[in-house]
Scaffold this motif. Structure first.
Motif, PDB file in Angstrom:
ATOM      1  N   GLN A 106     -11.368   3.698 -10.158  1.00 40.92           N
ATOM      2  CA  GLN A 106     -12.759   3.232 -10.240  1.00 40.92           C
ATOM      3  C   GLN A 106     -13.678   4.320 -10.801  1.00 40.92           C
ATOM      4  O   GLN A 106     -14.650   4.011 -11.488  1.00 40.92           O
ATOM      5  CB  GLN A 106     -13.245   2.808  -8.849  1.00 40.92           C
ATOM      6  CG  GLN A 106     -12.633   1.507  -8.364  1.00 40.92           C
ATOM      7  CD  GLN A 106     -13.131   1.130  -6.983  1.00 40.92           C
ATOM      8  OE1 GLN A 106     -13.246   1.967  -6.098  1.00 40.92           O
ATOM      9  NE2 GLN A 106     -13.425  -0.150  -6.780  1.00 40.92           N
ATOM     10  N   SER A 107     -13.344   5.585 -10.506  1.00 39.51           N
ATOM     11  CA  SER A 107     -14.189   6.681 -10.991  1.00 39.51           C
ATOM     12  C   SER A 107     -14.126   6.838 -12.509  1.00 39.51           C
ATOM     13  O   SER A 107     -15.026   7.438 -13.109  1.00 39.51           O
ATOM     14  CB  SER A 107     -13.773   8.001 -10.323  1.00 39.51           C
ATOM     15  OG  SER A 107     -12.453   8.364 -10.711  1.00 39.51           O
ATOM     16  N   GLU A 118      -9.724   4.492  -5.736  1.00 41.16           N
ATOM     17  CA  GLU A 118     -11.014   5.154  -5.969  1.00 41.16           C
ATOM     18  C   GLU A 118     -10.994   6.005  -7.233  1.00 41.16           C
ATOM     19  O   GLU A 118     -12.001   6.092  -7.954  1.00 41.16           O
ATOM     20  CB  GLU A 118     -11.370   6.008  -4.755  1.00 41.16           C
ATOM     21  CG  GLU A 118     -11.674   5.178  -3.507  1.00 41.16           C
ATOM     22  CD  GLU A 118     -11.941   6.041  -2.293  1.00 41.16           C
ATOM     23  OE1 GLU A 118     -11.810   7.281  -2.402  1.00 41.16           O
ATOM     24  OE2 GLU A 118     -12.285   5.480  -1.226  1.00 41.16           O
ATOM     25  N   ARG A 119      -9.862   6.628  -7.530  1.00 37.36           N
ATOM     26  CA  ARG A 119      -9.767   7.427  -8.762  1.00 37.36           C
ATOM     27  C   ARG A 119      -9.852   6.546  -9.992  1.00 37.36           C
ATOM     28  O   ARG A 119     -10.497   6.910 -10.986  1.00 37.36           O
ATOM     29  CB  ARG A 119      -8.463   8.226  -8.772  1.00 37.36           C
ATOM     30  CG  ARG A 119      -8.454   9.383  -7.785  1.00 37.36           C
ATOM     31  CD  ARG A 119      -7.266  10.282  -8.018  1.00 37.36           C
ATOM     32  NE  ARG A 119      -7.277  11.412  -7.102  1.00 37.36           N
ATOM     33  CZ  ARG A 119      -6.384  12.400  -7.123  1.00 37.36           C
ATOM     34  NH1 ARG A 119      -5.421  12.398  -8.025  1.00 37.36           N
ATOM     35  NH2 ARG A 119      -6.468  13.384  -6.249  1.00 37.36           N
ATOM     36  N   GLN A 136      -5.571   3.907  -1.136  1.00 34.77           N
ATOM     37  CA  GLN A 136      -6.998   3.764  -1.406  1.00 34.77           C
ATOM     38  C   GLN A 136      -7.524   4.899  -2.278  1.00 34.77           C
ATOM     39  O   GLN A 136      -8.421   4.697  -3.098  1.00 34.77           O
ATOM     40  CB  GLN A 136      -7.769   3.706  -0.079  1.00 34.77           C
ATOM     41  CG  GLN A 136      -9.260   3.528  -0.227  1.00 34.77           C
ATOM     42  CD  GLN A 136      -9.629   2.242  -0.951  1.00 34.77           C
ATOM     43  OE1 GLN A 136      -8.947   1.224  -0.806  1.00 34.77           O
ATOM     44  NE2 GLN A 136     -10.701   2.273  -1.712  1.00 34.77           N
ATOM     45  N   GLY A 137      -6.971   6.099  -2.101  1.00 39.22           N
ATOM     46  CA  GLY A 137      -7.395   7.224  -2.929  1.00 39.22           C
ATOM     47  C   GLY A 137      -7.126   6.981  -4.411  1.00 39.22           C
ATOM     48  O   GLY A 137      -7.952   7.342  -5.267  1.00 39.22           O
ATOM     49  N   SER A 159      -8.468  -2.209 -10.464  1.00 44.86           N
ATOM     50  CA  SER A 159      -7.918  -0.985  -9.869  1.00 44.86           C
ATOM     51  C   SER A 159      -6.941  -1.323  -8.749  1.00 44.86           C
ATOM     52  O   SER A 159      -5.857  -0.736  -8.649  1.00 44.86           O
ATOM     53  CB  SER A 159      -9.039  -0.098  -9.322  1.00 44.86           C
ATOM     54  OG  SER A 159      -9.934   0.271 -10.346  1.00 44.86           O
ATOM     55  N   HIS A 171     -13.220  -2.857  -9.388  1.00 43.35           N
ATOM     56  CA  HIS A 171     -12.490  -2.782  -8.113  1.00 43.35           C
ATOM     57  C   HIS A 171     -11.212  -3.615  -8.154  1.00 43.35           C
ATOM     58  O   HIS A 171     -10.129  -3.121  -7.802  1.00 43.35           O
ATOM     59  CB  HIS A 171     -13.395  -3.272  -6.976  1.00 43.35           C
ATOM     60  CG  HIS A 171     -12.702  -3.320  -5.651  1.00 43.35           C
ATOM     61  ND1 HIS A 171     -12.319  -2.190  -4.963  1.00 43.35           N
ATOM     62  CD2 HIS A 171     -12.306  -4.381  -4.885  1.00 43.35           C
ATOM     63  CE1 HIS A 171     -11.723  -2.527  -3.830  1.00 43.35           C
ATOM     64  NE2 HIS A 171     -11.696  -3.850  -3.763  1.00 43.35           N
ATOM     65  N   GLN A 194     -11.468  -4.279   1.487  1.00 45.51           N
ATOM     66  CA  GLN A 194     -11.739  -3.162   2.389  1.00 45.51           C
ATOM     67  C   GLN A 194     -13.206  -3.123   2.823  1.00 45.51           C
ATOM     68  O   GLN A 194     -13.514  -2.982   4.008  1.00 45.51           O
ATOM     69  CB  GLN A 194     -11.374  -1.842   1.714  1.00 45.51           C
ATOM     70  CG  GLN A 194     -11.618  -0.625   2.600  1.00 45.51           C
ATOM     71  CD  GLN A 194     -11.624   0.659   1.807  1.00 45.51           C
ATOM     72  OE1 GLN A 194     -11.982   0.665   0.630  1.00 45.51           O
ATOM     73  NE2 GLN A 194     -11.236   1.741   2.445  1.00 45.51           N
ATOM     74  N   ARG A 195     -14.117  -3.259   1.877  1.00 39.47           N
ATOM     75  CA  ARG A 195     -15.542  -3.167   2.201  1.00 39.47           C
ATOM     76  C   ARG A 195     -15.975  -4.285   3.140  1.00 39.47           C
ATOM     77  O   ARG A 195     -16.717  -4.050   4.099  1.00 39.47           O
ATOM     78  CB  ARG A 195     -16.365  -3.207   0.917  1.00 39.47           C
ATOM     79  CG  ARG A 195     -16.150  -1.996   0.022  1.00 39.47           C
ATOM     80  CD  ARG A 195     -16.954  -2.117  -1.253  1.00 39.47           C
ATOM     81  NE  ARG A 195     -16.715  -0.988  -2.137  1.00 39.47           N
ATOM     82  CZ  ARG A 195     -17.225  -0.884  -3.359  1.00 39.47           C
ATOM     83  NH1 ARG A 195     -18.018  -1.840  -3.826  1.00 39.47           N
ATOM     84  NH2 ARG A 195     -16.951   0.180  -4.094  1.00 39.47           N
TER      85      ARG A 195
END
Length: 358
Positions: A60-61, A57-58, A53-54, A69, A66, A180-181
């Protein structure tokens, strides 16, 4: 007595969130205790998805959506697994097969060495101790041979379970990353609206466990590669197999390092005997272990998992006794969870002061 119990209940179980959290914790422990083996693929996938997941998120940053990624991270992870399985697993399997076939002879050579050493130093070692060690090695050699035969006969069910793992784990990982959300929203909808304690525990666990898992993966890879280079330099047999075992041993603090030392020393003695190379291999291996414990671990983890070594050993023994291998594997995360719960557990100070006044 009843007044004391009533005071403790009011002090530590005075709001809805605490009661719900306690029931949730007991339910999870019961599910793991009775159905942990059945749910093992889901547990493994959850840990891997948490680790990946990390990376999602990277990506996505930096502006990716989503879904792209998730696809990039998932496909990269699966490609790495396929490459590792196709390249390393056949080598490890062949070496493991040769190692188990040679293991009885290794124990026999060790028994002969102990007997010759005792004969030349009878004034130091008693005959009873010699006989006990020799009989023990002979029994271990026989038991190992019988275990190899029984393991080969019972390998079909394990291979079937392996196929199930290879199918289920990737599927669960993908859906956990993708949805996940939605999953978290659904699960939190069952919890009380006021959940400051749970959020505090979740925040601490998310930070510490993420650092722990990432750190352990890096430590496992670094220790395994360095050990492989050392064994390859000395020409030690079964270098890939032993390096893999040493790398995996870091998952079980203290106990893993002690356990994996036995096959390393046994193989080195079987190959080199009492020559200087045997001593060089053992010293080099101990140096790698010392650097791992005193340099690499503090560098990777720092205060990520701030647990006393005694607490870690107790956690490994306790959770390992309850849930076997998975209890050992998750001993430190579970100990960290216990620590986070203790730190975040609320106290009703007003009720406590009122009970003191009474």
């Amino acid at each position: 007595m009843l007044k004391i119990v009533d005071g403790l209940i009011k002090r530590y179980f005075s709001n809805e969130e605490v009661v719900v959290f306690l029931l949730l914790l007991v339910t999870c422990m019961g599910v793991l205790a009775f159905w942990g083996g059945i749910l093992a693929p889901v547990l493994i996938a959850t840990v891997l998805a948490f680790l990946l997941q990390g990376l999602v998120e990277r990506l996505q940053s930096i502006g990716l959506g989503h879904t792209p990624s998730v696809l990039i991270v998932f496909l990269s992870f699966m490609t790495s697994c396929v490459v590792f399985i196709s390249v390393m697993v056949p080598i490890i399997w062949q070496q493991a097969d040769r190692f188990f076939k040679d293991a009885p002879r290794m124990l026999t050579d060790l028994r002969d060495f102990v007997q010759k050493f005792a004969e030349g130093h009878s004034e130091i070692v008693s005959q009873d101790a010699i006989d006990e060690v020799i009989n023990s090695l002979a029994n271990e050699s026989t038991n190992l041979g019988q275990w190899i035969v029984s393991f080969s006969l019972s390998s079909i069910p394990s291979l079937f379970s392996l196929v199930i793992y290879l199918v289920l784990v990737p599927l669960v990982i993908f859906f956990l990353l993708k949805d996940q959300r939605a999953i978290l929203t659904y699960l939190t909808s069952w919890l009380p609206k006021e959940r400051k304690m749970m959020q505090r525990i979740s925040h601490e666990m998310n930070e510490q466990i993420a650092n722990y898992i990432r750190g352990k993966c890096i430590e496992m890879i670094v220790v395994g590669l360095v050990t492989y280079v050392v064994f390859l330099f000395f020409g030690l047999r079964y270098a890939e197999l032993l390096a893999l075992l040493v790398g995996l041993s870091v998952l079980i603090p203290y106990i893993g390092a002690a356990a994996v030392t036995i096959p390393v020393v046994l193989v080195a003695f079987y190959q080199f005997g009492t020559q200087n190379e045997f001593l060089y291999v053992v010293i080099a291996y101990l140096i790698v272990q010392a650097l791992d414990g005193n340099v690499l671990v503090p560098l990777l983890f720092s205060e990520a998992v701030n647990l006393h070594p005694l607490a870690i050993i107790i956690a490994v023994l306790f959770f390992g006794g309850i849930w076997g291998f998975w209890g050992i594997f998750f001993a430190i995360p579970l100990a960290t969870l216990v620590k986070a719960i203790i730190n975040a557990w609320p106290e009703d100070k007003e009720i406590m002061e009122q009970s003191k006044a009474e």
